[in-house]
Scaffold this motif. Structure first.
Motif, PDB file in Angstrom:
ATOM      1  N   TYR A  40       0.807  -1.220   0.000  1.00 43.56           N
ATOM      2  CA  TYR A  40       0.000   0.000   0.000  1.00 43.56           C
ATOM      3  C   TYR A  40       0.840   1.270   0.000  1.00 43.56           C
ATOM      4  O   TYR A  40       0.321   2.352  -0.224  1.00 43.56           O
ATOM      5  N   ARG A  41       2.146   1.151   0.264  1.00 48.31           N
ATOM      6  CA  ARG A  41       3.022   2.333   0.235  1.00 48.31           C
ATOM      7  C   ARG A  41       4.355   1.925  -0.364  1.00 48.31           C
ATOM      8  O   ARG A  41       4.963   0.947   0.083  1.00 48.31           O
ATOM      9  N   VAL A  42       4.794   2.676  -1.366  1.00 48.67           N
ATOM     10  CA  VAL A  42       6.059   2.392  -2.046  1.00 48.67           C
ATOM     11  C   VAL A  42       6.847   3.691  -2.127  1.00 48.67           C
ATOM     12  O   VAL A  42       6.386   4.665  -2.730  1.00 48.67           O
ATOM     13  N   SER A  87      10.482   4.903  -3.272  1.00 53.89           N
ATOM     14  CA  SER A  87      11.710   4.526  -3.971  1.00 53.89           C
ATOM     15  C   SER A  87      12.943   4.874  -3.130  1.00 53.89           C
ATOM     16  O   SER A  87      12.993   5.928  -2.491  1.00 53.89           O
ATOM     17  N   ILE A 145       9.292  -0.563   0.817  1.00 52.21           N
ATOM     18  CA  ILE A 145       7.972  -0.939   0.309  1.00 52.21           C
ATOM     19  C   ILE A 145       7.217  -1.522   1.506  1.00 52.21           C
ATOM     20  O   ILE A 145       7.779  -2.290   2.285  1.00 52.21           O
ATOM     21  N   ASP A 180       4.722   3.435 -10.420  1.00 51.58           N
ATOM     22  CA  ASP A 180       4.236   4.811 -10.262  1.00 51.58           C
ATOM     23  C   ASP A 180       3.323   4.883  -9.046  1.00 51.58           C
ATOM     24  O   ASP A 180       2.520   3.973  -8.808  1.00 51.58           O
ATOM     25  N   VAL A 181       3.454   5.973  -8.286  1.00 54.91           N
ATOM     26  CA  VAL A 181       2.662   6.163  -7.070  1.00 54.91           C
ATOM     27  C   VAL A 181       1.935   7.500  -7.116  1.00 54.91           C
ATOM     28  O   VAL A 181       2.290   8.382  -7.889  1.00 54.91           O
ATOM     29  N   LYS A 182       0.912   7.607  -6.249  1.00 56.21           N
ATOM     30  CA  LYS A 182       0.182   8.875  -6.162  1.00 56.21           C
ATOM     31  C   LYS A 182       0.338   9.456  -4.758  1.00 56.21           C
ATOM     32  O   LYS A 182       0.299   8.711  -3.766  1.00 56.21           O
ATOM     33  N   ASN A 221       1.971   7.921  -1.239  1.00 50.70           N
ATOM     34  CA  ASN A 221       2.830   7.083  -2.079  1.00 50.70           C
ATOM     35  C   ASN A 221       2.189   5.720  -2.342  1.00 50.70           C
ATOM     36  O   ASN A 221       2.856   4.694  -2.302  1.00 50.70           O
ATOM     37  N   SER A 222       0.866   5.732  -2.599  1.00 48.82           N
ATOM     38  CA  SER A 222       0.151   4.492  -2.912  1.00 48.82           C
ATOM     39  C   SER A 222       0.382   4.158  -4.379  1.00 48.82           C
ATOM     40  O   SER A 222       0.253   5.040  -5.239  1.00 48.82           O
ATOM     41  N   PRO A 223       0.691   2.890  -4.676  1.00 50.37           N
ATOM     42  CA  PRO A 223       0.871   2.507  -6.082  1.00 50.37           C
ATOM     43  C   PRO A 223      -0.394   2.762  -6.899  1.00 50.37           C
ATOM     44  O   PRO A 223      -1.499   2.494  -6.445  1.00 50.37           O
TER      45      PRO A 223
END
Length: 183
Positions: free
Chosen positions: A69-71, A73, A77, A162-164, A168-170
């Motif tokens: 649920y959170r990534v 970079s 993760i 890619d996350v939003k 930082n949710s995928p």
């Protein structure tokens, strides 16, 4: 009671890797297309209760259907929030969240797996994988209980999705499709 970080006897996994007692796997799927297996070695002598929790959850395939649920970079993760896709909470194999065994293992190695702690300080099903050598931010705060033995190449693929903002949710779902114990 809660372990006091100031009296922790630190273990550097680069020079002294804890004894591996068990191995589990997580089969992960990105966007419903690409799949990979993470094999995680668990440190049951160093972290007996934390490892027992994770072992039971993997054995019962409780992680199936949960997501990363959170990534972030070059950071971590995070996944395993059983029963809560937002990642705010999870479920322990023992019912309630519990205090981690200790905070002795330093976060100085890529691939270390640590228990995520909730607002009350207890751990449940949530975990994160450290994706760089310098995870010192996690020392004394999070309890490392294992290491990704196979599949870091796939962890790196997850890390690059890619996350939003703001969490930082995928954007594309990164889902655990199965979990289990390796005999």
């Amino acid at each position: 009671g809660r372990p006091d970080p100031s009296i922790a006897s630190y273990i550097d996994p680069n020079t002294e890797m804890p004894k591996v007692t068990d191995r589990v796997y997580l089969d992960v799927e990105i966007s419903g297309k690409e799949t990979g297996r993470l094999v995680i070695s668990l440190f049951g002598e160093l972290m007996p209760k934390t490892v027992e929790n994770y072992l039971i959850l993997c054995k019962d395939n409780a992680y199936a259907g949960t997501t990363f649920y959170r990534v972030i970079s070059d950071f971590s993760i995070q996944g395993g929030a059983i029963g809560d896709p937002t990642g705010k909470s999870g479920k322990s194999a023992f019912g309630n969240p519990f205090e981690p065994d200790n905070f002795n293992l330093k976060h100085s190695k890529t691939g270390l797996v640590s228990a995520v702690r909730g607002v009350g300080g207890g751990v449940d099903s949530r975990f994160f994988v450290n994706v760089n050598e310098n995870g010192g931010w996690a020392d004394d705060r999070y309890a490392a209980f294992g290491i990704v033995e196979q599949g870091m190449d796939f962890v790196k693929k997850i890390e690059k999705v890619d996350v939003k903002p703001p969490k930082n949710s995928p954007i594309a779902e990164v889902k655990i499709i199965a979990s289990g114990v390796i005999d």
